[in-house]
Design a protein around this motif. Structure first.
Motif, PDB file in Angstrom:
ATOM      1  N   ASN A  70       8.402   1.276  -5.186  1.00  0.00           N
ATOM      2  CA  ASN A  70       9.680   1.912  -5.507  1.00  0.00           C
ATOM      3  C   ASN A  70      10.643   1.803  -4.334  1.00  0.00           C
ATOM      4  O   ASN A  70      10.224   1.738  -3.182  1.00  0.00           O
ATOM      5  CB  ASN A  70       9.450   3.373  -5.890  1.00  0.00           C
ATOM      6  N   TYR A  71      11.942   1.829  -4.637  1.00  0.00           N
ATOM      7  CA  TYR A  71      12.959   1.518  -3.635  1.00  0.00           C
ATOM      8  C   TYR A  71      14.128   2.489  -3.691  1.00  0.00           C
ATOM      9  O   TYR A  71      14.585   2.872  -4.768  1.00  0.00           O
ATOM     10  CB  TYR A  71      13.503   0.110  -3.915  1.00  0.00           C
ATOM     11  N   THR A  72      14.631   2.867  -2.514  1.00  0.00           N
ATOM     12  CA  THR A  72      15.930   3.502  -2.404  1.00  0.00           C
ATOM     13  C   THR A  72      16.548   3.106  -1.069  1.00  0.00           C
ATOM     14  O   THR A  72      15.849   2.682  -0.152  1.00  0.00           O
ATOM     15  CB  THR A  72      15.874   5.036  -2.551  1.00  0.00           C
TER      16      THR A  72
ATOM     17  N   ASP B  27       0.804  -1.224   0.000  1.00  0.00           N
ATOM     18  CA  ASP B  27       0.000   0.000   0.000  1.00  0.00           C
ATOM     19  C   ASP B  27       0.839   1.278   0.000  1.00  0.00           C
ATOM     20  O   ASP B  27       0.288   2.367   0.146  1.00  0.00           O
ATOM     21  CB  ASP B  27      -0.914   0.030   1.229  1.00  0.00           C
ATOM     22  N   TYR B  28       2.145   1.142  -0.170  1.00  0.00           N
ATOM     23  CA  TYR B  28       3.042   2.300  -0.094  1.00  0.00           C
ATOM     24  C   TYR B  28       3.688   2.568  -1.448  1.00  0.00           C
ATOM     25  O   TYR B  28       3.921   1.652  -2.229  1.00  0.00           O
ATOM     26  CB  TYR B  28       4.097   2.080   0.995  1.00  0.00           C
ATOM     27  N   ASP B  29       3.987   3.825  -1.707  1.00  0.00           N
ATOM     28  CA  ASP B  29       4.582   4.225  -2.980  1.00  0.00           C
ATOM     29  C   ASP B  29       6.074   3.973  -3.045  1.00  0.00           C
ATOM     30  O   ASP B  29       6.612   3.680  -4.113  1.00  0.00           O
ATOM     31  CB  ASP B  29       4.324   5.714  -3.247  1.00  0.00           C
ATOM     32  N   VAL B  30       6.752   4.141  -1.914  1.00  0.00           N
ATOM     33  CA  VAL B  30       8.211   4.043  -1.931  1.00  0.00           C
ATOM     34  C   VAL B  30       8.727   3.519  -0.593  1.00  0.00           C
ATOM     35  O   VAL B  30       8.132   3.784   0.447  1.00  0.00           O
ATOM     36  CB  VAL B  30       8.860   5.406  -2.263  1.00  0.00           C
ATOM     37  N   VAL B  31       9.831   2.793  -0.678  1.00  0.00           N
ATOM     38  CA  VAL B  31      10.557   2.337   0.504  1.00  0.00           C
ATOM     39  C   VAL B  31      11.859   3.112   0.583  1.00  0.00           C
ATOM     40  O   VAL B  31      12.590   3.202  -0.409  1.00  0.00           O
ATOM     41  CB  VAL B  31      10.872   0.825   0.423  1.00  0.00           C
ATOM     42  N   ILE B  32      12.133   3.669   1.748  1.00  0.00           N
ATOM     43  CA  ILE B  32      13.449   4.227   2.025  1.00  0.00           C
ATOM     44  C   ILE B  32      14.081   3.255   3.004  1.00  0.00           C
ATOM     45  O   ILE B  32      13.747   3.228   4.178  1.00  0.00           O
ATOM     46  CB  ILE B  32      13.360   5.646   2.623  1.00  0.00           C
ATOM     47  N   ASN B  33      14.960   2.425   2.485  1.00  0.00           N
ATOM     48  CA  ASN B  33      15.558   1.353   3.274  1.00  0.00           C
ATOM     49  C   ASN B  33      16.716   1.906   4.099  1.00  0.00           C
ATOM     50  O   ASN B  33      17.785   2.181   3.584  1.00  0.00           O
ATOM     51  CB  ASN B  33      16.040   0.236   2.346  1.00  0.00           C
TER      52      ASN B  33
END
Length: 140
Positions: free
Chosen positions: A75-77, A49-55
């Protein structure tokens, strides 16, 4: 604080750390979930349910989080890791393209923001002889 952000999910294996961080941030937009980052299915389900992950986890979990992002189409960063980890991650470019999502590695402090700031500064100078970068982390 921005109205552009609907909700933020903080994930950790340590429930107490999550509770403390949520209290520190003090926003109703913050949700928490205890998940083992190596549990791809559970992580992907939480990220769907989230647009982006900030790992912000240790670089040893970067591939695990990338796997979950691919499954969830999120999306991932990340903040980076050792060079050989980043090379392996960059090898996943085609998988991310095929999934229709973006994957950015090494967007932390060094490499990351210091590279952007260095480029910004050097573009405005006639000559550059040396650049000294100091990086520190304060854990509160």
């Amino acid at each position: 604080e921005t109205s552009d952000v609907e909700k933020i999910l903080l994930i950790d294996i340590n429930e107490e750390a999550l509770r403390l961080r949520k209290e520190l941030v003090g926003s109703e937009k913050v949700e928490t979930k205890v998940i083992d980052l190596t549990d791809t299915g559970a992580l992907a389900e939480a990220l769907a349910d989230y647009d982006v992950v900030i790992n912000g986890s240790s670089h040893v979990f970067n591939m695990d989080v990338m796997n979950a992002c691919l499954e969830a189409k999120t999306n991932y960063t990340d903040f980076g890791g050792l060079f050989h980890w980043a090379v392996e991650q960059m090898g996943r470019d085609e998988e991310f393209r095929e999934a229709g999502i973006t994957g950015i590695v090494g967007a932390g402090s060094a490499p990351g923001i210091v590279n952007v700031l260095t480029k910004y500064a050097t573009d405005r100078l006639d000559t550059v002889e040396d650049i000294l970068i100091l990086d520190a982390i304060i854990n509160r």
